[in-house]
Design an enzyme around this catalytic site. Structure first.
Site, PDB file in Angstrom:
ATOM      1  N   ASP A 167       1.238   3.886   4.395  1.00  0.00           N
ATOM      2  CA  ASP A 167      -0.011   3.834   5.159  1.00  0.00           C
ATOM      3  C   ASP A 167       0.223   3.880   6.662  1.00  0.00           C
ATOM      4  O   ASP A 167      -0.516   3.291   7.434  1.00  0.00           O
ATOM      5  CB  ASP A 167      -0.825   2.574   4.794  1.00  0.00           C
ATOM      6  CG  ASP A 167      -0.944   2.420   3.292  1.00  0.00           C
ATOM      7  OD1 ASP A 167      -1.341   3.400   2.650  1.00  0.00           O
ATOM      8  OD2 ASP A 167      -0.618   1.347   2.762  1.00  0.00           O
ATOM      9  N   LYS A 203       0.647   9.201   7.730  1.00  0.00           N
ATOM     10  CA  LYS A 203       1.390  10.462   7.529  1.00  0.00           C
ATOM     11  C   LYS A 203       0.450  11.649   7.366  1.00  0.00           C
ATOM     12  O   LYS A 203       0.769  12.765   7.762  1.00  0.00           O
ATOM     13  CB  LYS A 203       2.295  10.372   6.284  1.00  0.00           C
ATOM     14  CG  LYS A 203       3.381   9.330   6.412  1.00  0.00           C
ATOM     15  CD  LYS A 203       4.242   9.269   5.168  1.00  0.00           C
ATOM     16  CE  LYS A 203       3.560   8.656   3.965  1.00  0.00           C
ATOM     17  NZ  LYS A 203       3.311   7.218   4.066  1.00  0.00           N
ATOM     18  N   GLY A 219      -2.321   7.938  -1.223  1.00  0.00           N
ATOM     19  CA  GLY A 219      -3.733   8.238  -0.970  1.00  0.00           C
ATOM     20  C   GLY A 219      -3.923   8.619   0.469  1.00  0.00           C
ATOM     21  O   GLY A 219      -3.434   7.945   1.357  1.00  0.00           O
ATOM     22  N   HIS A 220      -4.556   9.759   0.693  1.00  0.00           N
ATOM     23  CA  HIS A 220      -4.861  10.125   2.061  1.00  0.00           C
ATOM     24  C   HIS A 220      -6.253  10.723   2.105  1.00  0.00           C
ATOM     25  O   HIS A 220      -6.683  11.384   1.169  1.00  0.00           O
ATOM     26  CB  HIS A 220      -3.808  11.078   2.644  1.00  0.00           C
ATOM     27  CG  HIS A 220      -3.323  12.084   1.666  1.00  0.00           C
ATOM     28  ND1 HIS A 220      -2.115  11.967   1.013  1.00  0.00           N
ATOM     29  CD2 HIS A 220      -3.906  13.194   1.192  1.00  0.00           C
ATOM     30  CE1 HIS A 220      -1.984  12.987   0.189  1.00  0.00           C
ATOM     31  NE2 HIS A 220      -3.047  13.745   0.282  1.00  0.00           N
ATOM     32  N   GLN A 271       4.605   7.446  -0.018  1.00  0.00           N
ATOM     33  CA  GLN A 271       5.003   6.058   0.176  1.00  0.00           C
ATOM     34  C   GLN A 271       5.894   5.971   1.435  1.00  0.00           C
ATOM     35  O   GLN A 271       5.668   6.723   2.362  1.00  0.00           O
ATOM     36  CB  GLN A 271       5.703   5.486  -1.063  1.00  0.00           C
ATOM     37  CG  GLN A 271       4.754   5.230  -2.228  1.00  0.00           C
ATOM     38  CD  GLN A 271       4.360   6.491  -2.961  1.00  0.00           C
ATOM     39  OE1 GLN A 271       5.205   7.307  -3.303  1.00  0.00           O
ATOM     40  NE2 GLN A 271       3.098   6.647  -3.211  1.00  0.00           N
TER      41      GLN A 271
HETATM   42  P1  IMP Z   1       3.403   1.466  -7.626  1.00  0.00           P
HETATM   43  O1  IMP Z   1       3.976   2.577  -6.829  1.00  0.00           O
HETATM   44  O2  IMP Z   1       1.959   1.669  -8.007  1.00  0.00           O
HETATM   45  O3  IMP Z   1       4.258   1.069  -8.802  1.00  0.00           O
HETATM   46  O4  IMP Z   1       3.376   0.154  -6.682  1.00  0.00           O
HETATM   47  C1  IMP Z   1       4.561  -0.504  -6.257  1.00  0.00           C
HETATM   48  C2  IMP Z   1       4.399  -1.062  -4.842  1.00  0.00           C
HETATM   49  O5  IMP Z   1       4.331   0.008  -3.929  1.00  0.00           O
HETATM   50  C3  IMP Z   1       3.134  -1.888  -4.629  1.00  0.00           C
HETATM   51  O6  IMP Z   1       3.412  -2.924  -3.701  1.00  0.00           O
HETATM   52  C4  IMP Z   1       2.159  -0.884  -4.015  1.00  0.00           C
HETATM   53  O7  IMP Z   1       1.183  -1.528  -3.232  1.00  0.00           O
HETATM   54  C5  IMP Z   1       3.126  -0.072  -3.160  1.00  0.00           C
HETATM   55  N1  IMP Z   1       2.652   1.304  -2.923  1.00  0.00           N
HETATM   56  C6  IMP Z   1       2.752   2.362  -3.752  1.00  0.00           C
HETATM   57  N2  IMP Z   1       2.254   3.473  -3.186  1.00  0.00           N
HETATM   58  C7  IMP Z   1       1.858   3.114  -1.957  1.00  0.00           C
HETATM   59  C8  IMP Z   1       1.279   3.845  -0.861  1.00  0.00           C
HETATM   60  O8  IMP Z   1       1.053   5.061  -0.908  1.00  0.00           O
HETATM   61  N3  IMP Z   1       1.003   3.119   0.257  1.00  0.00           N
HETATM   62  C9  IMP Z   1       1.285   1.787   0.362  1.00  0.00           C
HETATM   63  N4  IMP Z   1       1.829   1.074  -0.628  1.00  0.00           N
HETATM   64  C10 IMP Z   1       2.111   1.734  -1.777  1.00  0.00           C
END
Ligand code: IMP
Length: 409
Positions: free
Chosen positions: A21, A24, A48-49, A225
């Site tokens: 977040d 990007k 998510g964007h 991420q």
């Molecule tokens: P997962 O990727 O859904 O398994 O989540 C694992 C961890 O990564 C959690 O703490 C999520 O909040 C974090 N996370 C996954 N994708 C994002 C992203 O795009 N932005 C911020 N945090 C993310």
């Protein structure tokens, strides 16, 4: 902008240096116009964007932010895990605005499919953990579990009838997790996908990348991420399930590391984190609340309030090193406009207590500024302090949401 693009070179990556977040999407959108191919390599609908389509804001999770640039090839890499209904929804949204992305969309046949049962298992696993990770519940971890166990179903198989295989798998999933696979719904999604993206599936992504390299096409890699969420180098187990570094992105695309010419480390002027895990610069109370409100720090996928706090120099140094960042894009500088002083974490004492350097704030609006010399002295001093600590040029500074609210140096 042209001089930044020239210094980034023909194969550039955009990588988040914190916990995601960082903004990007905006830099990809701005840079996207200068590249021939825009590629996402890893992760799935956990990203998510916000994209504005036909004057309306939409959150896209799978297609890269740069997909709105006409005539650009858009690649979904082998390292990705793809939830088909989400992909079809995004394609359809673009179509309703007159954009047929399928004509220029390339999906690696080696990307894995996220089925709805993966999402359910994500929830079951979170419930079983002594301390939850706070996943996005998009089925990311369970899809990568299947991939690592070599029982995953890849995009190359969307043309097959998977009914029998899914029925058998449903029995196993029932025993292990109490989760039943809705075989009809899943196979219907596959049939639909064949019609829409069947012709977009690429049998060998490395072969396609090799072709692009030989044609001298420029490539912009949109990381998903961020470095501190990396499965190997992040704050395990509070990480995502993919390799979120530039090395992971190159692997996910089958692109040689020798082709990479530049990497932008996207760094928010403060820091946020969604989900659980260490965050030494975290600021609870009034100041954290102010950052959240001023920065609109609520998850774009889950709407969860993001944890807010201050930059950490050691974390950033490590992220920039791991990713070989040649440039930094410092985002959301204007969110700090009201701070009297801005703490920056310099190190942790052996007992874990953070040591901060307190940088003077500027307490005046920088919103929408586009020239470095117009910034208040303290803001310039803050940027130059960071630049000195990070030993990487801060080439772009974000001063607001619109893409034109940016300072190029
Ligand atoms: P997962 O990727 O859904 O398994 O989540 C694992 C961890 O990564 C959690 O703490 C999520 O909040 C974090 N996370 C996954 N994708 C994002 C992203 O795009 N932005 C911020 N945090 C993310």
């Amino acid at each position: 902008m042209q001089s930044l693009v020239s210094s980034l070179g023909p194969v550039a990556a955009i990588i988040g240096t914190q916990w995601g977040d960082e903004g990007k999407g905006k830099v990809t959108d701005v840079l996207g116009g200068y590249y021939d191919v825009i590629a996402r390599a890893c992760g799935g609908a956990n990203a998510g964007h916000t994209i504005v389509v036909g004057g309306k804001k939409h959150v896209f999770r799978l297609l890269p932010s740069g997909c709105l640039h006409e005539d650009k090839v858009v690649v979904l890499g082998s390292g990705m895990v793809i939830h088909i209904p989400t992909l079809l929804e995004e394609i359809n949204l673009l179509k309703l605005s007159g954009i047929d992305i399928t004509k220029r969309l390339k999906i690696s046949g080696a990307a894995h499919i996220v089925f709805d049962y993966h999402k359910e298992i994500d929830g079951v696993l979170e419930g079983r953990r002594e301390q939850a990770i706070g996943t996005t519940k998009k089925g990311i971890g369970p899809a990568y579990m299947d991939k690592a166990a070599r029982i995953g179903i890849r995009m190359e198989r969307i043309h097959e009838d998977l009914r029998l295989e899914l029925r058998k798998r449903s029995e196993t999933m029932m025993q292990m997790y109490g989760v039943r696979i809705d075989v009809d719904a899943e196979t219907n999604a596959l049939v639909q996908a064949r019609g829409v993206v069947g012709s977009c599936i690429v049998p060998s992504l490395p072969a396609l990348m090799m072709q692009y390299a030989s044609e001298k096409r420029s490539i912009l890699i949109e990381g998903a991420q961020a470095a501190l969420l990396d499965i190997d180098h992040g704050t395990y187990p509070f990480v995502t399930s993919s390799a979120t570094t530039v090395a992971g992105a190159l692997q996910g695309l089958g692109l040689s590391p020798r082709t990479l010419t530049g990497c932008v480390g996207v760094t928010k002027a403060y820091c946020t984190r969604v989900g659980e895990g260490a965050f030494p610069g975290e600021q609870s109370g009034e100041r954290g609340e102010r950052l959240r409100e001023r920065g609109g720090e609520y998850g774009s996928v889950t709407k969860r309030p993001r944890r807010c706090g201050w930059l950490s120099i050691p974390d950033l140094q490590q992220s920039l090193f791991m990713n070989g960042c040649t440039h930094v894009n410092l985002t959301k500088l204007d969110v700090l406009d009201e701070e009297e002083s801005i703490p920056v974490l310099l190190r942790l004492k052996p007992n874990g207590t953070p040591v901060f350097s307190y940088r003077p704030g500027w307490r005046t609006s920088t919103a929408g500024m586009t020239h470095y010399e117009d910034l208040p002295t303290q803001a310039k001093a803050f940027i130059e302090f960071l630049e000195n600590e990070l030993q990487t040029p801060i080439a772009m500074i974000g001063t607001g949401q619109p893409s034109e609210h940016v300072i190029l140096r």
